[in-house]
Design a protein around this motif. Structure first.
Motif, PDB file in Angstrom:
ATOM      1  N   TYR A  44      53.549  20.563  56.968  1.00 49.76           N
ATOM      2  CA  TYR A  44      53.249  19.225  57.488  1.00 49.76           C
ATOM      3  C   TYR A  44      54.476  18.347  57.312  1.00 49.76           C
ATOM      4  N   TYR A  45      54.795  17.606  58.369  1.00 47.35           N
ATOM      5  CA  TYR A  45      55.919  16.674  58.304  1.00 47.35           C
ATOM      6  C   TYR A  45      55.516  15.360  58.952  1.00 47.35           C
ATOM      7  N   ASP A  72      51.267  26.148  61.434  1.00 43.20           N
ATOM      8  CA  ASP A  72      51.029  27.319  60.589  1.00 43.20           C
ATOM      9  C   ASP A  72      51.992  28.421  61.009  1.00 43.20           C
ATOM     10  N   PHE A  73      52.593  29.068  60.004  1.00 41.31           N
ATOM     11  CA  PHE A  73      53.521  30.168  60.231  1.00 41.31           C
ATOM     12  C   PHE A  73      52.939  31.404  59.539  1.00 41.31           C
ATOM     13  N   ARG A 280      54.803  22.829  47.868  1.00 44.62           N
ATOM     14  CA  ARG A 280      56.084  22.129  47.752  1.00 44.62           C
ATOM     15  C   ARG A 280      55.997  20.805  48.505  1.00 44.62           C
ATOM     16  N   PHE A 281      56.651  19.804  47.952  1.00 45.61           N
ATOM     17  CA  PHE A 281      56.649  18.464  48.535  1.00 45.61           C
ATOM     18  C   PHE A 281      58.069  17.932  48.529  1.00 45.61           C
ATOM     19  N   PHE A 282      58.528  17.362  49.659  1.00 42.53           N
ATOM     20  CA  PHE A 282      59.891  16.854  49.791  1.00 42.53           C
ATOM     21  C   PHE A 282      59.873  15.429  50.338  1.00 42.53           C
ATOM     22  N   ARG A 283      60.769  14.604  49.809  1.00 46.53           N
ATOM     23  CA  ARG A 283      60.997  13.268  50.357  1.00 46.53           C
ATOM     24  C   ARG A 283      62.459  13.166  50.761  1.00 46.53           C
ATOM     25  N   TYR A 297      54.542  21.840  52.072  1.00 47.04           N
ATOM     26  CA  TYR A 297      54.225  23.231  52.381  1.00 47.04           C
ATOM     27  C   TYR A 297      53.098  23.731  51.483  1.00 47.04           C
ATOM     28  N   LEU A 298      52.238  24.563  52.042  1.00 52.47           N
ATOM     29  CA  LEU A 298      51.318  25.398  51.273  1.00 52.47           C
ATOM     30  C   LEU A 298      51.595  26.837  51.678  1.00 52.47           C
TER      31      LEU A 298
END
Length: 322
Positions: A44-45, A72-73, A280-283, A297-298
């Protein structure tokens, strides 16, 4: 409104690379034993390209863009018993699907971007992405694990010109990357770094050529138990050459972005099958000519079948997973 009246600032067609930043995290350099595996990544972005900056996607240019992207990948992986220079050869294929939800403050005219032809526009379509074909070779030595990866991106034919919402980028590309992981099973520390470079070919539907891109991902984690880990993650992106091509109507702009975040990993068993999960989570920050946003990401992965171990005399140094 003329193009000169906007701050023409973006990078890569659709402001996205075929390599999805942050998709490789902890244990990126570790290649599992020969066998068949399956992995799923939910991505998700959410980001903005504001300030009257322009965005070109699907042959359409727009300003003041808001993007909410979910996909989804699903990736089956075969780690073969074949060896190259002492490392195991692996193969995988990925076909993503999802919904880019794109809102634009103004859609600009085509073929000349010199006036507004529409006000606030919104585009959201469920569609499939391009085909990702991957080959890799992985090696191990004590606590060090490393791999080399060749990723080829093949257009799937699902791309829709004139549509802002496309999972597919319709851009043939090759991505070369390496990954190095240090894993100490006694102290429970993990460090990984993944540098790579993407070479793009022209999008035949729009005649837009995205420049060459560099990306770097990293992680540092501590295992609190054999099942649970916590850590920090990040990525850096820098476009090395500008965009071009007959269909490029916003100039040779190059992008850059840095992101930091956190991760938590947990492994559990379903019967005798170990299932690994990671969030994972990114800013993002220090952004130039790209969206500014948040990514998450999951990841879920599990072995479908693992080859029997070699006799002790033939074994390589074992990979200890904690």
């Amino acid at each position: 409104m003329s193009l000169a009246a906007t701050e023409a600032a973006r990078a890569a067609e659709s402001a996205q690379g075929v390599y999805v930043l942050g998709n490789r995290g902890p244990l990126a350099g570790v290649t599992p034993p020969p066998g068949f595996y399956v992995g799923s990544q939910t991505y998700y972005y959410s980001g903005n390209l504001g300030g009257n900056r322009t965005f070109q996607s699907g042959g359409v240019a727009a300003a003041n863009v808001k993007l909410d992207f979910s996909a989804d990948f699903v990736t089956p992986v075969w780690v073969t018993p074949a060896e190259i220079l002492g490392g195991n050869l692996g193969l995988s294929i990925t076909l993503p699907f999802g919904t880019p939800n794109v809102g634009a403050g103004a859609v600009l005219s085509s073929p000349r971007i010199d006036r507004i032809v529409a006000g606030r526009e919104h585009d959201a379509n469920v569609n499939v992405g391009d085909i990702y074909l991957t080959s890799f070779v992985g090696w191990h030595s004590g606590n060090l694990h490393w791999s080399a990866t060749l990723l080829g991106v093949v257009p799937s034919g699902s791309y829709q010109p004139g549509q802002l919402s496309n999972v597919a980028l319709n851009r043939p590309a090759l991505d070369l990357s390496g990954a190095l992981t240090y894993l100490d099973p006694v102290l429970g520390y993990e460090l990984s770094v993944v540098p790579g470079i993407t070479f793009n070919w022209v999008n035949p539907a729009t005649q837009y050529l995205t420049g060459t891109e560099f990306h770097l991902e990293w992680s540092a984690s501590k295992y609190l138990s054999k099942e649970l880990s916590l850590g920090v993650v990040g990525y850096f992106y820098d476009q090395l050459t500008g965009d071009s091509g007959a269909g490029n109507r916003i100039g040779p702009f190059k992008g850059r972005v840095t992101a930091l975040g956190g991760q938590v990993g947990y492994t559990f068993k379903v019967g005798d099958i170990p299932v690994s999960t990671n969030v994972r989570f990114f800013r993002e920050f220090d952004v130039q000519n790209r969206f500014t946003g948040t990514a998450a990401y999951l990841t879920i992965s599990a072995p479908l079948w693992v080859a029997p171990s070699k006799p002790a005399a033939e074994k390589k140094p074992a990979i200890t997973k904690i």
